[in-house]
Write a protein that holds these residues in place. Structure first.
Motif, PDB file in Angstrom:
ATOM      1  N   UNK A   1      12.622   6.671  -5.859  1.00  0.00           N
ATOM      2  CA  UNK A   1      12.257   5.324  -5.417  1.00  0.00           C
ATOM      3  C   UNK A   1      12.672   4.266  -6.432  1.00  0.00           C
TER       4      UNK A   1
ATOM      5  N   UNK B   1      14.446  15.239  -0.876  1.00  0.00           N
ATOM      6  CA  UNK B   1      13.099  14.769  -0.528  1.00  0.00           C
ATOM      7  C   UNK B   1      12.443  15.620   0.554  1.00  0.00           C
TER       8      UNK B   1
ATOM      9  N   UNK C   1       0.299   9.567  -2.790  1.00  0.00           N
ATOM     10  CA  UNK C   1       0.388   8.310  -3.534  1.00  0.00           C
ATOM     11  C   UNK C   1      -0.972   7.913  -4.089  1.00  0.00           C
TER      12      UNK C   1
ATOM     13  N   UNK D   1       4.204  14.203  -1.217  1.00  0.00           N
ATOM     14  CA  UNK D   1       3.761  13.175  -2.152  1.00  0.00           C
ATOM     15  C   UNK D   1       2.382  12.639  -1.777  1.00  0.00           C
TER      16      UNK D   1
ATOM     17  N   UNK E   1      -1.732   5.888   0.738  1.00  0.00           N
ATOM     18  CA  UNK E   1      -0.598   5.431   1.560  1.00  0.00           C
ATOM     19  C   UNK E   1      -0.615   6.027   2.958  1.00  0.00           C
TER      20      UNK E   1
ATOM     21  N   UNK F   1       0.825  -1.208   0.000  1.00  0.00           N
ATOM     22  CA  UNK F   1       0.000   0.000   0.000  1.00  0.00           C
ATOM     23  C   UNK F   1       0.863   1.264   0.000  1.00  0.00           C
ATOM     24  N   UNK F   2       2.139   1.100  -0.307  1.00  0.00           N
ATOM     25  CA  UNK F   2       3.082   2.224  -0.471  1.00  0.00           C
ATOM     26  C   UNK F   2       3.339   2.999   0.815  1.00  0.00           C
TER      27      UNK F   2
ATOM     28  N   UNK G   1      17.898  12.499   0.672  1.00  0.00           N
ATOM     29  CA  UNK G   1      16.905  12.934   1.661  1.00  0.00           C
ATOM     30  C   UNK G   1      16.771  14.451   1.701  1.00  0.00           C
TER      31      UNK G   1
ATOM     32  N   UNK H   1      11.737  11.366   3.744  1.00  0.00           N
ATOM     33  CA  UNK H   1      13.137  11.401   4.178  1.00  0.00           C
ATOM     34  C   UNK H   1      13.302  10.738   5.539  1.00  0.00           C
TER      35      UNK H   1
ATOM     36  N   UNK I   1       7.855   7.680  -9.744  1.00  0.00           N
ATOM     37  CA  UNK I   1       8.735   7.038  -8.749  1.00  0.00           C
ATOM     38  C   UNK I   1      10.208   7.334  -9.030  1.00  0.00           C
TER      39      UNK I   1
END
Ligand SMILES: Nc1ncnc2c1ncn2[C@@H]1O[C@H](COP(=O)(O)OP(=O)(O)O)[C@@H](O)[C@H]1O
Ligand SMILES: [Mg+2]
Lengths: 264, 249
Positions: free
Chosen positions: B50, B77, B84, B82, B88, A133-134, B74, A143, B45
């Motif tokens: 990812x 990031x 998803x 995000x 998520x 489910x990510x 990082x 991060x 991704x």
């Protein structure tokens, strides 16, 4: 690409080579996973709350099954060993016989197998669902290292809870043997515990301790790894769960034999 | 600015990206359209670090992220938010804790109560003011998407990625979420890369639209340009026709 007769002849060799490479690669990934977790164990910030939750998850929730199986294992041992020893007229050694089999062998192994079934499978399923489910990807892109948040607490919880679970299993089992041997079959209480004190060494207890400690790492490592690298969809999670339980159980027994022949 | 140059990615012998090149300007909403299974999520991704490309480069404000790992990745990031495809959300936490989570885990001292205030403010902005105490599996699909948007935006990211934020929702919700995104974009001016199938609604909210087809960006431009494109692939896609260069398999 050459598709001559040599190529055809070599095809089985080629696929064998590819299969071996796959095995080596996944073994490498498996080992690297533990190494990475080990490194992150010592890099702050430490996730204390997650660790406590995992101790609860792995340990506390397995407690009832540990007590139940521990009691019956001890009772079965008490009965069977008593019957065997009575053939040689040496029932007096029931105490040390039960205690030594539990402390050196059955306690660590059976407790580990029980926790695998109770908590290990649930752990694989939980991490596997987070993967598909990510949720693990969500951690990564925030991060935040999923190793630190998810895997390290699980493995450290295994290190802490497995020896404790094993100790509980041993104590309950010894008491189960006591119930059968003393209360049911009429051995004297002083003999049961007195001979135990004479024959059980610290080294026996340490053998059991090292076993349970290493089983703690093996089970949490295998179960976390299988969940972390789960395949696609619900089927992937169910397959990962089965594989985790089977692989953990096999490794427990193999490693038990190995340690049994190395440790005093 | 995000710059993607000649991105290639294959899984086994399935070639998914075959030379994707795209630029996303700072502050714009770029919407990527394309068939289901066409590699849009795979493309995203890569931007998130990812997946690693087989070839090609990705620059985020001049930083090449294709070779970055660990701390360096990082740091990029930390500027991201995000959403998803499935939301998520962490299912072991309440909606409120999900939204507060990125703030709690970020370094730096905060005045007590600030995290709570900011998380509650974001929840209110997405219309989930009263649902903070619920768990993700206790709320509807539309609420989950909105909670995911709140979590992605709570850290005030400079770049936000949306993977099909409205797929599977009813038309009213689709509109509500689009307006929500537009609204939040107007407030904080983030750069947005969004994957979506909602035609024609996306032409209202995108600054530019890019069509990903058979592993490449076949055309990119302002909504008007795309809508009036002479490219038969695009015409077939936005009209949903069965006949045309896109094979239905
Ligand atoms: N990790 C992966 N391993 C193997 N194949 C993948 C992986 N991720 C995506 N794919 C394949 O890549 C193709 C594109 O998928 P995706 O990017 O999810 O499509 P969409 O455009 O609908 O988002 C699909 O055929 C999918 O099966
Ligand atoms: Mg997708």
């Amino acid at each position: 690409m050459n598709r001559g007769p040599t190529a055809t002849l070599l095809r089985p060799v080629e696929s064998l080579g590819r299969a071996s490479l796959d095995v080596v690669e996944s073994l490498g990934r498996f080992g690297f996973f533990l190494g990475e977790a080990a490194v992150w164990t010592f890099i702050p910030p430490f996730k204390v709350l997650q660790l406590l939750q995992r101790i609860h998850f792995v340990g506390f929730r397995s407690l009832s099954v540990i007590i139940l199986t521990g009691a019956f294992t001890g009772m079965v041992l008490g009965l069977q060993v008593f019957l065997t020893l009575s053939r040689f007229g040496s029932e007096a050694f029931l105490g040390p016989a039960v205690a030594l089999s539990l402390i050196r062998e059955l306690g660590p192994v059976l407790a580990a197998l029980m926790v695998t079934g109770r908590a290990g499978s649930a752990l694989t399923a939980e991490i596997g669902i987070m993967r598909i489910t990510e949720q693990i990807d969500a951690l990564t892109v925030m991060a935040l290292n999923p190793m630190r948040y998810l895997i390290v607490p699980v493995i450290v919880a295994g290190l802490i809870t497995f020896p404790l679970m094993t100790a509980i299993f041993d104590v309950v089992g010894i008491y189960g043997g006591f119930l059968v041997g003393v209360k049911l079959l009429g051995l004297s209480e002083g003999t049961y515990f007195g001979e135990m004190q004479t024959f059980v060494d610290m080294s026996d207890i340490m053998t059991g301790f090292w076993k349970s400690l290493s089983f703690g790492v093996i089970v949490t490592w295998v179960c976390a790894y299988k969940g972390y690298h789960t395949g696609h969809g619900a089927e992937g999670v169910s397959r990962a769960t089965t594989e985790a339980v089977v692989l953990s159980s096999v490794l427990i027994l193999v490693w038990d034999y190995f340690l049994g022949s190395v440790l005093p | 600015m995000i710059r993607v140059e000649n991105l290639y990615k294959a899984f086994g012998d399935q070639r998914v990206l075959q030379g994707v090149t795209l630029e996303v300007n700072t502050g714009e909403i770029m919407i990527v359209i394309g068939r289901s299974g066409g590699g849009k999520s795979v493309f995203l991704r890569h931007l998130l670090g990812l997946l690693r490309p087989d070839a090609g480069r990705i620059w985020v404000d001049g930083v090449d992220i294709t070779g970055l790992r660990g701390r360096a990745l990082d740091r990029v990031r930390e500027r991201y938010g995000v959403v998803f495809q499935g939301g998520a959300l962490f299912d072991s936490m309440t909606v409120f804790d999900n939204v507060a989570f990125p703030l709690r885990e970020k370094k730096g001292r905060r005045r007590p109560g600030e995290i709570r205030d900011r998380a509650e403010e974001k929840l209110a902005q997405v219309g989930l003011g009263g649902a903070g105490h619920k768990y993700p599996d206790e709320i509807s699909g539309g609420m989950r998407k909105r909670a995911a948007i709140a979590r992605a935006l709570v850290t005030e990211p400079e770049i936000v990625f949306f993977d099909e934020p409205t797929t599977g929702l009813d038309p009213v919700l689709v509109n509500a979420i689009h307006h929500l995104i537009l609204d939040l974009h107007q407030k904080s001016r983030f750069t947005a890369v969004m994957v979506s199938h909602e035609i024609p609604e996306i032409f209202e909210i995108a600054q530019r639209v890019a069509m990903l087809h058979e592993g490449v960006i076949v055309e990119v431009g302002e909504p008007k340009v795309i809508q009036e494109s002479a490219n038969p692939v695009i015409q077939q896609f936005i009209r949903g026709q069965i006949e045309g260069p896109i094979r239905v398999t």
